[in-house]
Write an enzyme that holds these catalytic residues in place. Sequence first.
Site, mmCIF file in Angstrom:
data_model
loop_
_atom_site.group_PDB
_atom_site.id
_atom_site.type_symbol
_atom_site.label_atom_id
_atom_site.label_comp_id
_atom_site.label_asym_id
_atom_site.label_seq_id
_atom_site.Cartn_x
_atom_site.Cartn_y
_atom_site.Cartn_z
ATOM 1 N N ASP A 134 -3.830 -17.927 0.832
ATOM 2 C CA ASP A 134 -4.829 -18.623 0.008
ATOM 3 C C ASP A 134 -5.570 -19.667 0.837
ATOM 4 O O ASP A 134 -6.799 -19.798 0.759
ATOM 5 C CB ASP A 134 -4.195 -19.232 -1.257
ATOM 6 C CG ASP A 134 -2.924 -20.020 -0.983
ATOM 7 O OD1 ASP A 134 -2.398 -19.972 0.148
ATOM 8 O OD2 ASP A 134 -2.442 -20.698 -1.916
ATOM 9 N N LYS A 194 2.425 -15.205 3.031
ATOM 10 C CA LYS A 194 2.650 -15.921 1.761
ATOM 11 C C LYS A 194 4.148 -16.222 1.732
ATOM 12 O O LYS A 194 4.869 -15.864 0.802
ATOM 13 C CB LYS A 194 2.188 -15.051 0.584
ATOM 14 C CG LYS A 194 2.139 -15.764 -0.742
ATOM 15 C CD LYS A 194 0.998 -16.772 -0.882
ATOM 16 C CE LYS A 194 1.119 -17.566 -2.159
ATOM 17 N NZ LYS A 194 0.115 -18.644 -2.276
ATOM 18 N N TYR A 208 0.829 -1.215 0.000
ATOM 19 C CA TYR A 208 0.000 0.000 0.000
ATOM 20 C C TYR A 208 0.862 1.263 0.000
ATOM 21 O O TYR A 208 0.464 2.280 -0.555
ATOM 22 C CB TYR A 208 -0.895 0.037 1.248
ATOM 23 C CG TYR A 208 -2.278 -0.502 1.026
ATOM 24 C CD1 TYR A 208 -2.467 -1.829 0.656
ATOM 25 C CD2 TYR A 208 -3.397 0.309 1.211
ATOM 26 C CE1 TYR A 208 -3.744 -2.326 0.480
ATOM 27 C CE2 TYR A 208 -4.677 -0.191 1.022
ATOM 28 C CZ TYR A 208 -4.850 -1.499 0.665
ATOM 29 O OH TYR A 208 -6.117 -1.978 0.486
ATOM 30 N N ASP A 239 -12.745 -8.125 4.341
ATOM 31 C CA ASP A 239 -14.024 -8.046 3.614
ATOM 32 C C ASP A 239 -14.669 -9.422 3.570
ATOM 33 O O ASP A 239 -15.870 -9.576 3.752
ATOM 34 C CB ASP A 239 -13.806 -7.561 2.170
ATOM 35 C CG ASP A 239 -14.064 -6.067 2.020
ATOM 36 O OD1 ASP A 239 -13.848 -5.323 2.997
ATOM 37 O OD2 ASP A 239 -14.475 -5.635 0.924
ATOM 38 N N ASP A 286 -6.778 -6.418 3.860
ATOM 39 C CA ASP A 286 -7.856 -5.723 3.154
ATOM 40 C C ASP A 286 -8.839 -6.745 2.599
ATOM 41 O O ASP A 286 -10.052 -6.631 2.777
ATOM 42 C CB ASP A 286 -7.254 -4.883 2.013
ATOM 43 C CG ASP A 286 -8.316 -4.145 1.223
ATOM 44 O OD1 ASP A 286 -9.233 -3.580 1.841
ATOM 45 O OD2 ASP A 286 -8.229 -4.136 -0.030
HETATM 46 C C1 IPM Z 1 -10.519 -0.460 3.562
HETATM 47 C C2 IPM Z 1 -10.702 0.151 2.190
HETATM 48 C C3 IPM Z 1 -9.488 1.032 1.907
HETATM 49 C C4 IPM Z 1 -8.283 0.124 1.898
HETATM 50 C C5 IPM Z 1 -9.602 1.860 0.623
HETATM 51 C C6 IPM Z 1 -10.820 2.741 0.632
HETATM 52 C C7 IPM Z 1 -8.373 2.696 0.395
HETATM 53 O O1 IPM Z 1 -10.886 -0.848 1.248
HETATM 54 O O2 IPM Z 1 -10.435 0.299 4.553
HETATM 55 O O3 IPM Z 1 -10.473 -1.680 3.652
HETATM 56 O O4 IPM Z 1 -7.973 -0.492 0.860
HETATM 57 O O5 IPM Z 1 -7.623 0.033 2.926
HETATM 58 MG MG MG Z 2 -11.049 -2.802 2.052
#
Ligand code: IPM
Ligand code: MG
Length: 357
Positions: free
Chosen positions: A222, A190, A135, A250, A246
Amino acid sequence: MKIAILPGDGIGPEIVDQAVKVLNALDEKFELESAPVGGAGYAAHGHPLPEGTLALAKAADAILFGAVGDFKYDTLERALRPEQAILGLRKNLGLFANLRPAILYPELAGASTLKPEVVSGLDILIIRELTGDIYFGQPRGVRECPDGAFKGQREGFDTMRYAEGEIRRIAHVAFQAAQKRDKRLTSVDKANVLETFQFWRDIVTDVHKEYPDVALDHMYVDNAAMQLVRAPKRFDVLVTGNMFGDILSDQASMLTGSIGMLPSASLDANNKGLYEPSHGSAPDIAGKGVANPLATILSAAMMLRYSLGRAEQAGRIENAVKAVLKQGLRTPDIYEEGTTKVGTSQMGDAVVKALAQ
Ligand code: IPM
Ligand code: MG
């Protein structure tokens, strides 16, 4: 105690309004000050993280953040896009430890796409390193490809990197979090392919010596993605880098049926933090009054607990959220037959009412 309120874009303002309602309903009053951020920051001051907003965030004891991003800003150059606001806040404030709990409320077991027996009782905590990795690694950009079959063409590139101290400090946060829970930590990497993550594994293993009461295991990312849907309850705390975190956070959030329920905390070395829902700005439903404000309200609870030393108030808010779920109130994202569909503001009001009871 001063709280910076940064509503942002899309559904950000409407969900943050509900969390503010809840904060204002507590016995103790906090000083709240708002500032524009993301697309709203760009619209007001020509930058997604205006100077005044950053100064407010630095001066505050904690930050309540909504969400940033809107289709209409997607064509701006990268440095001016709404996402730069959250990345800039993380970096400028040193918010390296991102805590993303994924908890399944029993009332919402049916909302998950997975079988109830796979997810019922789920309570995991993902700890994502937030200020390093690919990042932020330099160099990055688009250049002329220096070698190989595509030599001379343009190529995009980024740099994955972690300094030893960066890995150590997030590992300490993770081991300490595990100590307060079921004392099991899975470090996700990884190491079979990436130098950065072999190094990550070595350092995490070394830090483990200081936490003999915590059981540590290592898992490739993975496989972790697979185990998260196969048998998510096998996990207690997961720790991983920025990029993998990230994605996995999710994924983990969806085990619970709704990303609209999940709060998050991003902490610095002194537990000052930025608190935001795990979901994004959902511009497609912005302004319609249908967004789920519970993730933001629960983020305010995390803020009271981690940054403001008000664990009891945090618990009151969390209980109020449980109470409204028990009453059967649901925003559209978690609606099921037999429950009562409510809008954003009604949900906020219901939590305020439950607080008083
Ligand atoms: C998160 C989001 C951010 C990230 C984006 C909006 C930059 O997806 O907070 O997970 O990738 O960290
Ligand atoms: Mg995110």
